[in-house]
Motif scaffolding. Structure first.
Motif, PDB file in Angstrom:
ATOM      1  N   UNK A 259       0.814  -1.215   0.000  1.00  0.00           N
ATOM      2  CA  UNK A 259       0.000   0.000   0.000  1.00  0.00           C
ATOM      3  C   UNK A 259       0.850   1.268   0.000  1.00  0.00           C
ATOM      4  N   UNK A 260       1.903   1.272   0.814  1.00  0.00           N
ATOM      5  CA  UNK A 260       2.724   2.472   0.967  1.00  0.00           C
ATOM      6  C   UNK A 260       3.851   2.544  -0.048  1.00  0.00           C
ATOM      7  N   UNK A 261       3.825   1.728  -1.056  1.00  0.00           N
ATOM      8  CA  UNK A 261       4.886   1.734  -2.055  1.00  0.00           C
ATOM      9  C   UNK A 261       4.324   2.186  -3.387  1.00  0.00           C
ATOM     10  N   UNK A 262       5.216   2.274  -4.366  1.00  0.00           N
ATOM     11  CA  UNK A 262       4.804   2.627  -5.724  1.00  0.00           C
ATOM     12  C   UNK A 262       4.099   1.455  -6.412  1.00  0.00           C
ATOM     13  N   UNK A 263       4.287   0.254  -5.876  1.00  0.00           N
ATOM     14  CA  UNK A 263       3.812  -0.950  -6.575  1.00  0.00           C
ATOM     15  C   UNK A 263       2.341  -1.234  -6.291  1.00  0.00           C
ATOM     16  N   UNK A 264       1.721  -1.992  -7.199  1.00  0.00           N
ATOM     17  CA  UNK A 264       0.357  -2.466  -6.949  1.00  0.00           C
ATOM     18  C   UNK A 264       0.401  -3.924  -6.492  1.00  0.00           C
ATOM     19  N   UNK A 265      -0.597  -4.280  -5.694  1.00  0.00           N
ATOM     20  CA  UNK A 265      -0.690  -5.648  -5.191  1.00  0.00           C
ATOM     21  C   UNK A 265      -1.718  -6.420  -6.020  1.00  0.00           C
ATOM     22  N   UNK A 266      -1.267  -7.524  -6.594  1.00  0.00           N
ATOM     23  CA  UNK A 266      -2.145  -8.371  -7.398  1.00  0.00           C
ATOM     24  C   UNK A 266      -2.298  -9.716  -6.674  1.00  0.00           C
ATOM     25  N   UNK A 267      -3.536 -10.142  -6.461  1.00  0.00           N
ATOM     26  CA  UNK A 267      -3.788 -11.370  -5.704  1.00  0.00           C
ATOM     27  C   UNK A 267      -4.502 -12.396  -6.576  1.00  0.00           C
ATOM     28  N   UNK A 268      -3.907 -13.571  -6.690  1.00  0.00           N
ATOM     29  CA  UNK A 268      -4.589 -14.713  -7.299  1.00  0.00           C
ATOM     30  C   UNK A 268      -5.466 -15.339  -6.213  1.00  0.00           C
ATOM     31  N   UNK A 269      -6.766 -15.052  -6.300  1.00  0.00           N
ATOM     32  CA  UNK A 269      -7.722 -15.616  -5.329  1.00  0.00           C
ATOM     33  C   UNK A 269      -8.612 -16.626  -6.039  1.00  0.00           C
ATOM     34  N   UNK A 270      -8.036 -17.301  -7.046  1.00  0.00           N
ATOM     35  CA  UNK A 270      -8.838 -18.240  -7.837  1.00  0.00           C
ATOM     36  C   UNK A 270      -9.407 -19.321  -6.928  1.00  0.00           C
ATOM     37  N   UNK A 271      -8.549 -19.889  -6.063  1.00  0.00           N
ATOM     38  CA  UNK A 271      -9.146 -20.757  -5.048  1.00  0.00           C
ATOM     39  C   UNK A 271      -9.098 -19.970  -3.752  1.00  0.00           C
ATOM     40  N   UNK A 272     -10.214 -19.860  -3.104  1.00  0.00           N
ATOM     41  CA  UNK A 272     -10.258 -19.097  -1.856  1.00  0.00           C
ATOM     42  C   UNK A 272     -11.386 -18.101  -1.872  1.00  0.00           C
ATOM     43  N   UNK A 273     -11.571 -17.429  -3.004  1.00  0.00           N
ATOM     44  CA  UNK A 273     -12.647 -16.437  -3.053  1.00  0.00           C
ATOM     45  C   UNK A 273     -14.004 -17.130  -2.869  1.00  0.00           C
ATOM     46  N   UNK A 274     -14.783 -16.592  -1.942  1.00  0.00           N
ATOM     47  CA  UNK A 274     -16.082 -17.201  -1.649  1.00  0.00           C
ATOM     48  C   UNK A 274     -15.963 -18.388  -0.709  1.00  0.00           C
TER      49      UNK A 274
ATOM     50  N   UNK B 257      -7.560  -8.189  -7.938  1.00  0.00           N
ATOM     51  CA  UNK B 257      -7.852  -9.544  -7.449  1.00  0.00           C
ATOM     52  C   UNK B 257      -8.410 -10.337  -8.624  1.00  0.00           C
ATOM     53  N   UNK B 258      -7.854 -11.515  -8.865  1.00  0.00           N
ATOM     54  CA  UNK B 258      -8.373 -12.356  -9.944  1.00  0.00           C
ATOM     55  C   UNK B 258      -8.973 -13.631  -9.356  1.00  0.00           C
ATOM     56  N   UNK B 259      -9.994 -14.133 -10.025  1.00  0.00           N
ATOM     57  CA  UNK B 259     -10.590 -15.390  -9.589  1.00  0.00           C
ATOM     58  C   UNK B 259     -11.162 -16.146 -10.775  1.00  0.00           C
ATOM     59  N   UNK B 260     -11.740 -17.290 -10.474  1.00  0.00           N
ATOM     60  CA  UNK B 260     -12.325 -18.131 -11.519  1.00  0.00           C
ATOM     61  C   UNK B 260     -13.619 -18.737 -10.999  1.00  0.00           C
ATOM     62  N   UNK B 261     -14.383 -19.348 -11.888  1.00  0.00           N
ATOM     63  CA  UNK B 261     -15.732 -19.765 -11.514  1.00  0.00           C
ATOM     64  C   UNK B 261     -15.824 -21.131 -10.840  1.00  0.00           C
ATOM     65  N   UNK B 262     -14.845 -22.018 -11.082  1.00  0.00           N
ATOM     66  CA  UNK B 262     -15.055 -23.435 -10.727  1.00  0.00           C
ATOM     67  C   UNK B 262     -14.540 -23.829  -9.346  1.00  0.00           C
ATOM     68  N   UNK B 263     -14.374 -22.855  -8.455  1.00  0.00           N
ATOM     69  CA  UNK B 263     -13.854 -23.227  -7.131  1.00  0.00           C
ATOM     70  C   UNK B 263     -14.851 -22.788  -6.065  1.00  0.00           C
ATOM     71  N   UNK B 264     -14.552 -21.752  -5.300  1.00  0.00           N
ATOM     72  CA  UNK B 264     -15.481 -21.333  -4.245  1.00  0.00           C
ATOM     73  C   UNK B 264     -16.808 -20.838  -4.784  1.00  0.00           C
TER      74      UNK B 264
END
Ligand SMILES: *Cc1c(COP(=O)(O)O)cnc(C)c1O
Length: 380
Positions: free
Chosen positions: A155-170, A184-191
């Motif tokens: 958050x406090x840096x120049x960079x962005x945080x990208x999260x693979x939440x494909x398994x876990x979301x929901x 945040x990225x996700x997919x349909x076939x998990x949670x």
């Protein structure tokens, strides 16, 4: 006749409401009827992502959304941090490298979580880092990473945080906005309890600045085109109409249960599965950072892990997952994600005990099931 049980970390079982929606006649997408569905889906996704950001729906598997993140945020020659503690962390590196992005790889031992301090050190040492690619649940090892801690640093840096939440979301908590997850990225076939075929990607205002400047080639996954369409409750191309209609059903289920209860249900199933592994004398693979999404355990000495998984599937109709990469035959994974409940877990554990016992592993039949029942019956 034999019932099938699917306890893999994707695809996960489909609820009847979703199956019913998948069987409806097709409708056209440039209609007020579909617009209302798209609007409902977008609102539901914001609830599950816990965000006010736009969430785009792509017709792809989860990896398509990962590729969209890389191609829309960066340009060839940029530098990004990737975290390799399993197969899906490695995928970030591979995608970045295919677009000519330099990667600063943080190697994490498989079965362990990334140290937020290590990310902090790397970001401070290299002000050129534009993005940090992380994984919420590293499905190949069963590990959950502390995304909240990582968010506080990035958050406090120049960079962005990208999260693979494909398994876990929901299935487990991921507070996109409060934890400062830019993408945040996700997919349909998990949670999300759907067939494979949809990818999702949310984008924060900080990340949009990178999208404006990105020079990576893209056409189908161009988020600027997606944004232009979304602002008119539309999509740039033919959307996966039927899957989006089904998505509304699964989002409705998640909303009716309430995210908090959904997370508690997953935690209980994970606790029960872990307790069963211990009672069966099996060693957990990701002991210190085990997720509530998928439990990984070591195949006991002298047992053929691949044969065990195969026998459970082919003889008893219970599908769990083996290991990936160098752990292919050394670990097995039981997913308790999505449309899974106590009875599925109990049946799976009973089957595991039976097959292990048949293969010569010394076990008191019922020991794992009993330990799991005790967790399910407890009120904590
Ligand atoms: C399943 C999974 C993926 C890959 O998703 P696909 O839908 O197969 O493209 C990526 N990352 C994680 C953490 C996963 O669990």
């Amino acid at each position: 006749m034999r019932k099938s049980y699917l306890l893999t970390p994707g695809p996960t079982p489909l609820p009847p409401q979703v199956c019913e929606a998948l069987g409806r006649p097709i409708i056209h997408h440039r209609t007020p009827q579909f617009q209302a569905i798209l609007k409902e889906a977008n609102e539901g996704l914001r609830y599950v992502f816990q965000t006010k950001n736009d969430v785009f729906i792509l017709a792809s598997s989860g990896t398509g959304a990962m590729e969209a993140a890389v191609a829309n945020l960066l340009s060839a020659g940029d530098t990004a941090i990737t975290i390799q503690g399993g197969k899906f962390g490695e995928r970030w590196t591979e995608i970045c490298n295919s677009y000519g992005i330099n990667t600063e790889i943080i190697e994490v031992q498989w079965g362990e979580a990334v140290e937020a301090r290590e990310i902090e050190k790397r970001i401070k040492a290299n002000p050129k880092i534009k993005a940090v690619f992380t994984t919420l649940c590293e499905t190949s090892t069963g590990v959950v990473n502390d995304i909240e801690a990582v968010g506080k640093i990035v958050r406090n840096s120049q960079a962005v945080l990208v999260v693979d939440a494909i398994s876990g979301l929901g299935a487990i908590d991921l507070q996109t906005d409060s934890w400062f997850c830019d993408v945040v990225v996700s997919g349909s076939q998990k949670g999300l309890m759907l067939p494979p075929g949809l990818g999702f990607i949310s984008v924060s205002p900080k990340a949009w600045k990178l999208v404006q400047d990105s020079k990576c080639p893209k056409y189908y996954f161009d988020l600027k085109a997606a944004k232009k369409a979304l602002d008119k409750t539309d999509t740039p191309f033919t959307p996966a109409i039927t899957l989006i209609i089904a998505l509304c059903e699964s989002l409705k289920m998640l909303k009716e249960d309430g995210l908090e209860n959904v997370f508690l249900r997953h935690k209980k199933m994970a606790d029960a599965t872990k307790a069963a592994m211990k009672a069966m004398g099996l060693e957990l693979f990701a002991a210190s950072a085990a997720s509530d999404v998928v439990t990984a355990a070591k195949v006991p000495q002298g047992i053929d892990g691949e044969k065990m998984v195969k026998t459970m599937r082919d003889t008893y109709g219970v599908t769990i997952a083996g290991g990936q990469g160098e752990f292919k035959s050394r670990i097995f994974r039981i997913a308790h994600m999505g449309y899974i409940e106590k009875s599925d877990i109990i049946f799976c554990l009973a089957c595991l005990e039976k097959v292990l016992s048949q293969m010569g592993y010394k076990i008191n039949l019922g020991a794992g099931v009993k330990a799991a029942e005790e967790i399910f019956n407890s009120h904590t």
